[in-house]
Design a protein around this motif. Structure first.
Motif, PDB file in Angstrom:
ATOM      1  N   GLU A   1      -2.371  -4.612  -4.377  1.00  0.00           N
ATOM      2  CA  GLU A   1      -1.994  -3.195  -4.457  1.00  0.00           C
ATOM      3  C   GLU A   1      -3.149  -2.410  -5.073  1.00  0.00           C
ATOM      4  O   GLU A   1      -3.823  -2.895  -5.988  1.00  0.00           O
ATOM      5  CB  GLU A   1      -0.719  -3.013  -5.284  1.00  0.00           C
TER       6      GLU A   1
ATOM      7  N   ARG B   1       0.498  -4.148  -0.491  1.00  0.00           N
ATOM      8  CA  ARG B   1       1.300  -2.947  -0.709  1.00  0.00           C
ATOM      9  C   ARG B   1       0.575  -1.677  -0.280  1.00  0.00           C
ATOM     10  O   ARG B   1       1.166  -0.604  -0.264  1.00  0.00           O
ATOM     11  CB  ARG B   1       1.738  -2.865  -2.175  1.00  0.00           C
TER      12      ARG B   1
ATOM     13  N   SER C   1       9.043   0.184  -5.214  1.00  0.00           N
ATOM     14  CA  SER C   1       7.956  -0.105  -4.301  1.00  0.00           C
ATOM     15  C   SER C   1       8.469  -0.125  -2.881  1.00  0.00           C
ATOM     16  O   SER C   1       9.663  -0.161  -2.638  1.00  0.00           O
ATOM     17  CB  SER C   1       7.324  -1.468  -4.631  1.00  0.00           C
TER      18      SER C   1
ATOM     19  N   PRO D   1       1.016  -5.559  -8.625  1.00  0.00           N
ATOM     20  CA  PRO D   1       2.084  -5.754  -7.639  1.00  0.00           C
ATOM     21  C   PRO D   1       3.067  -6.827  -8.090  1.00  0.00           C
ATOM     22  O   PRO D   1       2.659  -7.858  -8.638  1.00  0.00           O
ATOM     23  CB  PRO D   1       1.324  -6.195  -6.382  1.00  0.00           C
TER      24      PRO D   1
END
Length: 323
Positions: A191, A60, A78, A304
């Motif tokens: 992430e 991410r 997201s 994430p």
């Protein structure tokens, strides 16, 4: 001159260093072979590669540039993330190093459900880990048994004509083929929030029948890494667990696995595994970890979102670990 590699060894008079091998140049391209000796670049343990996995890494921190923020099915805002292929390895950890890393990384990373109707046993394989390609610092050794692990000589044998000089036995190939569905690392999620990187790897463990219903189990391995020099401590976890059956569960608690790890420049990472069950064959998990700074202030780090998939039509639970 060769770059000799040393590792700590406990003696009555204290800890000393001894030479265990010679460093090799890390591979920028291609994969490491079965039998490759290495040091873990983050946790420092000695290990040996059993075989590689080709995983899909959903990072991410490298989101699709054409997609704006949106709400996905998990309700977690997201960016759309496209998976890219990344190499991970199934490895054995040297048992001599397990006591030294136990405060930073659990050394039982792989678990199976028993396949007995009247059993609720959970099998754990100690000293088995999943390691990313960039975590490997390769080295060579003239020792014919350089790694102390109960599975080392069952899985590998010395062959001085090979490079590396440790080759897979038939038992390793048979074990991989038999337990492939439970070992396979397919998706990795990553992430970073305020210089704390969270990596999640989910695994399907199997299904149990309970009170005329099916209960599906997964394990998930989480690695927390502090990419900054400031010391921080994990204080709380906050999970959201969505099941395909339509339920949404919230879980809050202190720390993780009974610990509140400190991430510092000297020891920047902590890795642990846990388990989750659903009464549906798939679902999603996401959430936050709350960290505390030295001045007492707090900040939340995103976990994430990742899917829990059973692939139930393709897999039957293993019968345990028998030779």
């Amino acid at each position: 001159p060769p770059n000799y590699l040393s590792a700590p060894r406990n003696r009555p008079e204290g800890k000393v260093l001894e030479t265990v091998g010679v460093f090799e140049a890390p591979k920028q391209h291609g994969k490491y072979e079965t039998g490759q000796l290495f040091l873990h670049s983050v946790f420092g343990y000695r290990g040996i590669v059993l075989f590689p996995w080709q995983a899909r890494l959903y990072d991410r921190d490298v989101a699709s540039p054409v997609t704006e923020k949106s709400e996905n099915t998990t309700g977690h805002g997201s960016k759309e993330v496209k998976g890219k292929t990344h190499t991970y390895y199934q490895v054995l950890i040297d048992a001599r190093d397990c006591p030294h890393i136990s405060q930073r990384s659990q050394t039982e990373a792989v678990t199976f459900l028993a396949n007995h109707d009247d059993s609720r046993a959970l099998y754990a394989i100690p000293g088995l880990d999943y390691v990313s390609h960039e975590d490997i610092l390769p080295y060579s050794s003239t020792d014919q048994v350089p790694i102390q692990h109960e599975l080392f000589e069952r899985f590998l044998m010395y062959d001085q004509t090979k490079v590396p000089p440790f080759v897979a036995r038939d038992t390793l190939c048979a074990w991989q083929e038999k337990n492939h569905p439970w070992l396979e690392l397919s998706d990795v999620h990553r992430e970073t929030t305020e210089n704390i990187r969270v990596t999640v790897i989910p695994f399907y463990m199997g299904m149990r029948e309970a009170q005329n219903s099916h209960v599906y189990w997964w394990r998930y391995c989480i690695r927390l890494e502090n990419l900054d020099s400031e010391v921080v401590q994990l204080r709380e976890r906050h999970w959201r667990i969505f099941s395909l059956s339509g339920t949404l569960e919230t879980v809050r608690g202190r720390g993780v696995v009974g610990r509140e790890p400190v991430l510092s420049k000297e020891q920047p990472a902590f890795q642990y595994s846990s388990h989750v069950s659903l009464q549906a064959s798939s679902g999603h998990m996401w959430g936050t970890f709350r960290f505390e700074r030295p001045d007492g202030s707090h900040f939340d780090v995103r976990i994430p979102p990742f899917s829990l998939e059973s692939n139930k039509d393709e897999k039957t639970p293993p019968s345990g670990l028998h030779w």
